[in-house]
Design an enzyme around this catalytic site. Structure first.
Site, PDB file in Angstrom:
ATOM      1  CB  THR A 179      -0.792   0.241   1.364  1.00  0.00           C
ATOM      2  OG1 THR A 179      -2.004  -1.222   1.076  1.00  0.00           O
ATOM      3  CG2 THR A 179      -1.696   1.254   1.243  1.00  0.00           C
TER       4      THR A 179
ATOM      5  CB  VAL B  44     -13.358  -3.846  -0.357  1.00  0.00           C
ATOM      6  CG1 VAL B  44     -13.107  -2.773  -0.224  1.00  0.00           C
ATOM      7  CG2 VAL B  44     -13.813  -4.376  -1.801  1.00  0.00           C
TER       8      VAL B  44
HETATM    9  N1  ASP Z   1      -4.229  -2.103   4.160  1.00  0.00           N
HETATM   10  C1  ASP Z   1      -4.151  -2.797   2.811  1.00  0.00           C
HETATM   11  C2  ASP Z   1      -5.482  -3.708   2.809  1.00  0.00           C
HETATM   12  O1  ASP Z   1      -5.810  -4.442   3.799  1.00  0.00           O
HETATM   13  C3  ASP Z   1      -2.970  -3.606   2.669  1.00  0.00           C
HETATM   14  C4  ASP Z   1      -1.866  -2.724   3.036  1.00  0.00           C
HETATM   15  O2  ASP Z   1      -1.676  -1.767   3.540  1.00  0.00           O
HETATM   16  O3  ASP Z   1      -0.783  -3.313   2.607  1.00  0.00           O
HETATM   17  O4  ASP Z   1      -5.790  -3.746   1.614  1.00  0.00           O
END
Ligand code: ASP
Length: 317
Positions: free
Chosen positions: A187, A216
């Site tokens: 992310t 999601v």
């Molecule tokens: N928070 C993101 C999700 O759960 C993944 C991430 O931050 O790496 O889709």
């Protein structure tokens, strides 16, 4: 298993950096909690630092020229989406069936408006699509937006071939053969305060590698992975998405400031402790308050981030 891939397993002790307030503008961005994937370990640390540095420059150029926090966070996130090293846009994590489904959100703390997309498959830059949802539709969140809509709004479109990289195909194969830990995060996100005192947040992701189609995460959920409100703060998160949604993490931080009168650093500390660490969830965030004070924090072993402290650019990799 390589150390970088163990990285997300369990929460560790909280790491928190707080900068002095800045009366002008401030920007902070993250490139995900969880470290480099095994397939990218050969990429030198400098490539990640260069990517973060370029995104930081894109955002800060706008702020320096008197531009808005909203423009700055979108520009920084777009750079990271275009960089295949990060889990957003090109090079995003793959779903269990090997496809790319992208989530993104943006929130403007001044107007209080927000836009988001989930399971986005056609827009080259999901953050642009999220912003366009905010500015051109009557809605806040669109799921699986069509290719036609992307074309109607005259945004660049892209195919799955564009998004999918060899490194991600190999990562998924290793997860499937149990050579790597299953859920991984990444992310990208940015928060900013502009010269006029407005704040904004933007977040973009491919989600967790090997996630079920249609899943999601927290990134496009306003209040969970992304939140901004003038007078309080802007927050962009990364980590175990489900925990961030359950804990309404980004808004929980703002609420501590709003109702308890907590400072940003204390609010971040309390929220991470109660909503993440105590629930065995890991991740991190970047945040900025109304005074331009930046707080970068994570309980994951690593987090990529870029921000300025005392006029010096700090690149965390
Ligand atoms: N928070 C993101 C999700 O759960 C993944 C991430 O931050 O790496 O889709």
């Amino acid at each position: 298993m390589p150390r970088d891939e163990e990285a997300i397993a369990a929460p560790r002790s909280l790491q928190l950096v707080e900068t002095e307030p800045r009366n002008g503008y401030a920007l902070a961005l993250h490139g995900g909690a969880g470290g480099r994937i095994h397939e990218l370990v050969s990429e030198s640390r400098t490539s990640f630092e260069d990517g973060l540095g370029a995104a930081y420059e894109a955002g800060t150029t706008i702020l320096r020229a008197g531009g808005t926090a909203l423009d700055a966070v979108c520009a920084a996130v777009e750079q990271l989406e275009n960089n295949p090293l990060f889990n957003a846009g090109r090079g995003a994590a793959l779903t269990a069936d090997g496809r790319v489904e992208l989530d993104a959100a943006v929130m403007d703390g001044g107007s209080g408006s927000a836009g988001a997309v989930a399971v986005s498959r056609f827009a080259k830059n999901p953050i642009r699509l999220a912003r366009t949802v905010m500015e051109r539709s009557r809605h806040l969140l669109l799921v699986d937006p069509s290719e036609e809509l992307v074309r109607t709004w005259e945004l660049d479109s892209a195919t799955q071939e564009y998004f999918i990289t060899d490194a991600r195909v190999k990562q998924l194969a290793r997860i499937k053969t149990r050579q790597a830990a299953a859920p991984r995060h990444g992310t990208v996100g940015a928060v900013a305060r502009d010269r006029a005192g407005s704040v904004a947040a933007a977040t973009s992701t491919g989600g967790m590698a090997d996630q079920q189609e249609g899943r999601v995460g927290d990134s496009p959920v306003i209040g969970a992975g992304t939140y901004a409100r003038n007078g309080l703060a802007a927050i962009s998160c990364t980590g175990d998405g489900e925990a961030f949604i359950r804990g309404v993490v980004a808004y929980d931080i703002a609420a501590r400031m709003r109702y308890l009168g907590a400072g940003l650093a204390d609010a971040v500390r309390s929220t991470i402790e109660t909503e993440l660490t105590a629930k065995n969830a890991s991740g991190g965030l970047v945040s900025v308050d109304a005074d331009g004070r930046v707080v970068v924090a994570h309980n994951s072993p690593t987090m990529f981030a870029a921000f300025e402290d005392d006029g010096r650019l700090i690149l965390m990799t």
